[in-house]
Design an enzyme around this catalytic site. Sequence first.
Site, PDB file in Angstrom:
ATOM      1  CB  SER A 130      20.056  30.084  -9.714  1.00  0.00           C
ATOM      2  OG  SER A 130      18.883  30.871  -9.880  1.00  0.00           O
ATOM      3  CE  LYS A 184      19.093  26.760  -9.212  1.00  0.00           C
ATOM      4  NZ  LYS A 184      17.920  26.188  -9.730  1.00  0.00           N
ATOM      5  CG  HIS A 187      17.708  29.732  -5.599  1.00  0.00           C
ATOM      6  ND1 HIS A 187      16.943  29.424  -6.715  1.00  0.00           N
ATOM      7  CD2 HIS A 187      18.118  31.014  -5.783  1.00  0.00           C
ATOM      8  CE1 HIS A 187      16.906  30.465  -7.536  1.00  0.00           C
ATOM      9  NE2 HIS A 187      17.615  31.441  -6.989  1.00  0.00           N
ATOM     10  CG  ASN A 188      15.015  26.160  -7.856  1.00  0.00           C
ATOM     11  OD1 ASN A 188      15.947  26.948  -7.811  1.00  0.00           O
ATOM     12  ND2 ASN A 188      14.709  25.476  -8.934  1.00  0.00           N
ATOM     13  CD  GLU A 191      12.810  29.949  -9.207  1.00  0.00           C
ATOM     14  OE1 GLU A 191      14.054  29.998  -9.172  1.00  0.00           O
ATOM     15  OE2 GLU A 191      12.186  29.223 -10.004  1.00  0.00           O
TER      16      GLU A 191
END
Length: 473
Positions: A130, A184, A187-188, A191
Amino acid sequence: MSAAEIGVIGLGTMGAMIALNIADNGFRVAVHNRTASRIPEFMAQAGDLAERVSGHAELSDFVAALAKPRNIILMVPAGEAVDAQIAQLRPLLDSDDMIIDAGNANFHDTQRRAQDAEADGVPFLGIGVSGGAEGARFGPSIMGGGTSAAWGRVAHILEAISAKYEGTACATYMGAGGAGHFVKTVHNGIEYADMQLIAEAYGVMRDGMGMDAAACGGVFDRWNEGPLQSYLIEISGKVSAATDTETGQPMLDVILDRAGQKGTGRWTVIESQMLGTPVPVIEAAVVARNMSAARDLRLSGAAAFGDHAKTIGQDALTLDDLERALIAGKILCYAQGFDLLDKASADYGWALPMADIARVWREGCIIRSAMLNDMASALADTPGQNLALAPYFQNVIIKNVDGLRKVATVAMAAGHPVPALASALNYFDTLTSARTTANMLQAQRDYFGAHSFERTDRDGAHYGPWLDQHLQG
Ligand code: 6PG
């Protein structure tokens, strides 16, 4: 050039930046790209770093340029392109050569590829990267998945190229198989939610308070000096201040309100549903992107019902309320994300390092923020506990949740959509409900399907007095 320590396949923006970052950190790197014309272009882009880079139009030459055992990073579009590249590459490799997928893979694909690799007795890593193009070039946050032996083989390179938080590398081994790509993905998802919460605050300022883009930018800049300090708040200030060179208008005002997405936020929501661990703020953010994309429908709706949104006066809502709403909303959203990680960790047998996940997100990645350091401490101090209930964050929520309540209710009463903020508030109110209304659901289920229910006063499966009556007519 002597044999390269690592190879990169795929010289799109991210692959090119990763290759330059590797060379910049003193490693020799071989590169290959399917469209060969990109290779000389990239070598020129490499400038002085080109002395540590070798470009190869032929895949076999690329493989031959690598030191054994070989380590090869794939930076090709997620999905079929990764499988195609692996199928093309594997026959050229020895059994101890390792493929590292560094794209935004769906973690189910990574689980499958890891299983295939294990069955074939070859090493494989799936790493989440990222930080966008700038992060890839100067220090991304890296979340690794695969065997710990495979990670150990390239950890020194991944740590060297990663972002550093007060000297600590933001590159961490998360667990077996698809663990890195799962982290990940979440995480997104976070986000998406973080971005949506900020966009809603911007909407309240723009449409409710009548502020122009520059004024909104000033507020974001100020918030970036306080508890909300983060990359996303920082860039929100910057994009709000920017001017369109063609029209001289504020840049934000000429950008169409139709958001794109590549799917990682949606994957987070799908996984949360499959694992039965809700992430409603992330879900609201994905829905908001979908609604934004349905512009024709919105235009028809606006034409049919007219503009009903009202101005929000400073007496009804202040910028301080908005800041506090974002603080509370953000914590509640991260609490959901970490809950999902915790559940996935148990279900997939990963033993995800929860506090280290917060640590690896402190620098380099898109959601980097001051708050993540406190989250890392809370996750380390009270493992397994919902983040909102950790003593430190309980206090922060107590101080800020009335701001969230005020913003959500005032904005909705004035007709301004704030789905993620409202969702955060509903999550808080449900999370803190000792008694929900699910007794009604259980009664309904039992009435129409004899599904039984639990009683408040004794154990066991019970049925209501209605079954005999309505089934017998
Ligand atoms: C990052 C970003 C990056 C990218 C995503 C999201 O962590 O560096 O998340 O991976 O921006 O693809 O893109 P979408 O908004 O298009 O889904």
